[in-house]
Write an enzyme that holds these catalytic residues in place. Structure first.
Site, PDB file in Angstrom:
ATOM      1  N   LYS A 160       0.833  -1.204   0.000  1.00 24.17           N
ATOM      2  CA  LYS A 160       0.000   0.000   0.000  1.00 24.17           C
ATOM      3  C   LYS A 160       0.872   1.260   0.000  1.00 24.17           C
ATOM      4  O   LYS A 160       2.075   1.197   0.300  1.00 24.17           O
ATOM      5  CB  LYS A 160      -0.897  -0.009   1.250  1.00 24.17           C
ATOM      6  CG  LYS A 160      -1.912  -1.157   1.286  1.00 24.17           C
ATOM      7  CD  LYS A 160      -2.803  -1.025   2.520  1.00 24.17           C
ATOM      8  CE  LYS A 160      -3.881  -2.099   2.552  1.00 24.17           C
ATOM      9  NZ  LYS A 160      -4.848  -1.866   3.653  1.00 24.17           N
ATOM     10  N   ASN A 210      -2.016   0.474   7.060  1.00 25.10           N
ATOM     11  CA  ASN A 210      -1.507  -0.790   7.603  1.00 25.10           C
ATOM     12  C   ASN A 210      -0.650  -1.580   6.612  1.00 25.10           C
ATOM     13  O   ASN A 210      -0.618  -2.793   6.632  1.00 25.10           O
ATOM     14  CB  ASN A 210      -2.669  -1.617   8.176  1.00 25.10           C
ATOM     15  CG  ASN A 210      -3.714  -1.922   7.129  1.00 25.10           C
ATOM     16  OD1 ASN A 210      -3.549  -1.562   5.963  1.00 25.10           O
ATOM     17  ND2 ASN A 210      -4.773  -2.596   7.527  1.00 25.10           N
ATOM     18  N   GLU A 267      -8.943 -11.646  -6.853  1.00 25.54           N
ATOM     19  CA  GLU A 267      -8.021 -10.501  -6.729  1.00 25.54           C
ATOM     20  C   GLU A 267      -6.852 -10.614  -7.698  1.00 25.54           C
ATOM     21  O   GLU A 267      -6.418  -9.610  -8.268  1.00 25.54           O
ATOM     22  CB  GLU A 267      -7.528 -10.396  -5.277  1.00 25.54           C
ATOM     23  CG  GLU A 267      -8.647  -9.949  -4.334  1.00 25.54           C
ATOM     24  CD  GLU A 267      -8.265  -9.944  -2.860  1.00 25.54           C
ATOM     25  OE1 GLU A 267      -7.103 -10.270  -2.531  1.00 25.54           O
ATOM     26  OE2 GLU A 267      -9.133  -9.592  -2.042  1.00 25.54           O
ATOM     27  N   HIS A 311      -1.974  -5.184   1.793  1.00 21.22           N
ATOM     28  CA  HIS A 311      -3.198  -5.970   1.666  1.00 21.22           C
ATOM     29  C   HIS A 311      -2.785  -7.411   1.398  1.00 21.22           C
ATOM     30  O   HIS A 311      -1.809  -7.647   0.688  1.00 21.22           O
ATOM     31  CB  HIS A 311      -4.044  -5.465   0.490  1.00 21.22           C
ATOM     32  CG  HIS A 311      -5.102  -6.462   0.091  1.00 21.22           C
ATOM     33  ND1 HIS A 311      -6.305  -6.562   0.738  1.00 21.22           N
ATOM     34  CD2 HIS A 311      -5.093  -7.455  -0.846  1.00 21.22           C
ATOM     35  CE1 HIS A 311      -7.012  -7.550   0.198  1.00 21.22           C
ATOM     36  NE2 HIS A 311      -6.295  -8.110  -0.762  1.00 21.22           N
ATOM     37  N   TYR A 351     -12.608  -3.307  -2.667  1.00 25.66           N
ATOM     38  CA  TYR A 351     -13.114  -3.096  -1.317  1.00 25.66           C
ATOM     39  C   TYR A 351     -14.636  -2.982  -1.323  1.00 25.66           C
ATOM     40  O   TYR A 351     -15.209  -2.194  -0.561  1.00 25.66           O
ATOM     41  CB  TYR A 351     -12.462  -1.849  -0.699  1.00 25.66           C
ATOM     42  CG  TYR A 351     -11.030  -2.048  -0.233  1.00 25.66           C
ATOM     43  CD1 TYR A 351     -10.644  -3.209   0.445  1.00 25.66           C
ATOM     44  CD2 TYR A 351     -10.062  -1.069  -0.449  1.00 25.66           C
ATOM     45  CE1 TYR A 351      -9.331  -3.387   0.883  1.00 25.66           C
ATOM     46  CE2 TYR A 351      -8.753  -1.241  -0.001  1.00 25.66           C
ATOM     47  CZ  TYR A 351      -8.396  -2.405   0.665  1.00 25.66           C
ATOM     48  OH  TYR A 351      -7.100  -2.583   1.109  1.00 25.66           O
TER      49      TYR A 351
HETATM   50  N1  UDP Z   1      -9.873  -0.152   7.122  1.00 22.13           N
HETATM   51  C1  UDP Z   1      -9.952   1.095   7.720  1.00 22.13           C
HETATM   52  N2  UDP Z   1     -10.708   1.239   8.874  1.00 22.13           N
HETATM   53  C2  UDP Z   1     -11.356   0.184   9.440  1.00 22.13           C
HETATM   54  C3  UDP Z   1     -11.259  -1.090   8.821  1.00 22.13           C
HETATM   55  C4  UDP Z   1     -10.503  -1.226   7.673  1.00 22.13           C
HETATM   56  O1  UDP Z   1      -9.377   2.062   7.221  1.00 22.13           O
HETATM   57  O2  UDP Z   1     -12.013   0.358  10.477  1.00 22.13           O
HETATM   58  C5  UDP Z   1      -9.058  -0.309   5.894  1.00 22.13           C
HETATM   59  C6  UDP Z   1      -7.702  -0.925   6.189  1.00 22.13           C
HETATM   60  O3  UDP Z   1      -6.729  -0.310   5.358  1.00 22.13           O
HETATM   61  C7  UDP Z   1      -7.925  -2.372   5.805  1.00 22.13           C
HETATM   62  C8  UDP Z   1      -8.863  -2.234   4.620  1.00 22.13           C
HETATM   63  O4  UDP Z   1      -9.717  -1.168   4.974  1.00 22.13           O
HETATM   64  O5  UDP Z   1      -6.720  -3.034   5.502  1.00 22.13           O
HETATM   65  C9  UDP Z   1      -9.671  -3.473   4.307  1.00 22.13           C
HETATM   66  O6  UDP Z   1     -10.395  -3.857   5.431  1.00 22.13           O
HETATM   67  P1  UDP Z   1     -10.572  -5.383   5.837  1.00 22.13           P
HETATM   68  O7  UDP Z   1     -11.591  -5.449   6.903  1.00 22.13           O
HETATM   69  O8  UDP Z   1     -10.799  -6.216   4.614  1.00 22.13           O
HETATM   70  O9  UDP Z   1      -9.153  -5.733   6.518  1.00 22.13           O
HETATM   71  P2  UDP Z   1      -7.889  -6.555   5.992  1.00 22.13           P
HETATM   72  O10 UDP Z   1      -8.402  -7.727   5.202  1.00 22.13           O
HETATM   73  O11 UDP Z   1      -7.040  -5.633   5.153  1.00 22.13           O
HETATM   74  O12 UDP Z   1      -7.176  -6.972   7.247  1.00 22.13           O
HETATM   75 MG    MG Z   2      -9.850  -7.883   3.732  1.00 21.06          MG
END
Ligand code: UDP
Ligand code: MG
Length: 155
Positions: free
Chosen positions: A10, A113, A127, A116, A50
């Protein structure tokens, strides 16, 4: 089972200069680079990627964050690669991700974070297709594979 998974470095990884260190972790684990390229994400691909989050209040900020710089997308291959890479990635929120995980070691945010990683076989398949053309995925196997896995594990 030999699997392929999708990783996105990212903008938080790009801007903070962590690409090399993170890629080194995947390589030392024995994961194989099946595809790699740099691209600028746009709103269309992010709305698809997303789609489970488009209704969330943080979605506009997530869009902005993911478009803040080019990203590096990577297809990694290995035995149980989807689960292995998720375990290496850690919990979504960098403040809760365990030390030793990529998010635990490189981030302190729920949004910024670092990477991905695909979260299921169905997601991984969709994906990889979303970010790569078929000819951009290379089905090669390093000669050292027999020192990473037992033949039984690669069946
Ligand atoms: N995200 C965010 N706030 C939240 C939850 C998720 O900004 O409260 C963002 C974060 O960058 C995350 C992405 O949205 O990696 C996708 O969310 P997901 O729940 O799929 O988490 P991941 O699979 O990346 O752990
Ligand atoms: Mg996810």
């Amino acid at each position: 089972m030999m699997e392929k998974t999708l990783v996105i470095f990212k903008p938080s990884a790009m801007e903070r200069g962590f690409v090399g260190q993170i890629l080194a972790r995947f390589q030392q684990k024995g994961l194989i680079i099946a595809g790699i390229k740099m691209m600028q994400l746009d709103e269309n691909i992010l709305r698809e990627h997303y789609s489970h989050l488009t209704g969330k209040s943080f979605f506009p900020l997530l869009l902005k964050s993911m478009m803040a710089s080019p990203v590096i997308v990577m297809c990694l291959k290995g035995v149980d690669a989807i689960n292995v890479v998720r375990l290496m990635t850690g919990a979504t929120n960098g403040r809760e991700a365990l030390p030793g995980t990529i998010r635990g070691d490189f981030s302190s945010s729920n949004q910024e974070n670092i990477i991905h990683a695909s979260s299921s076989p169905e997601d991984a398949e969709a994906e990889i297709k979303r970010f790569f053309r078929a000819e951009e995925i290379f089905d090669w196997t390093p000669a050292s594979i027999g020192f990473v896995y037992s033949p039984l594990e690669m069946q």
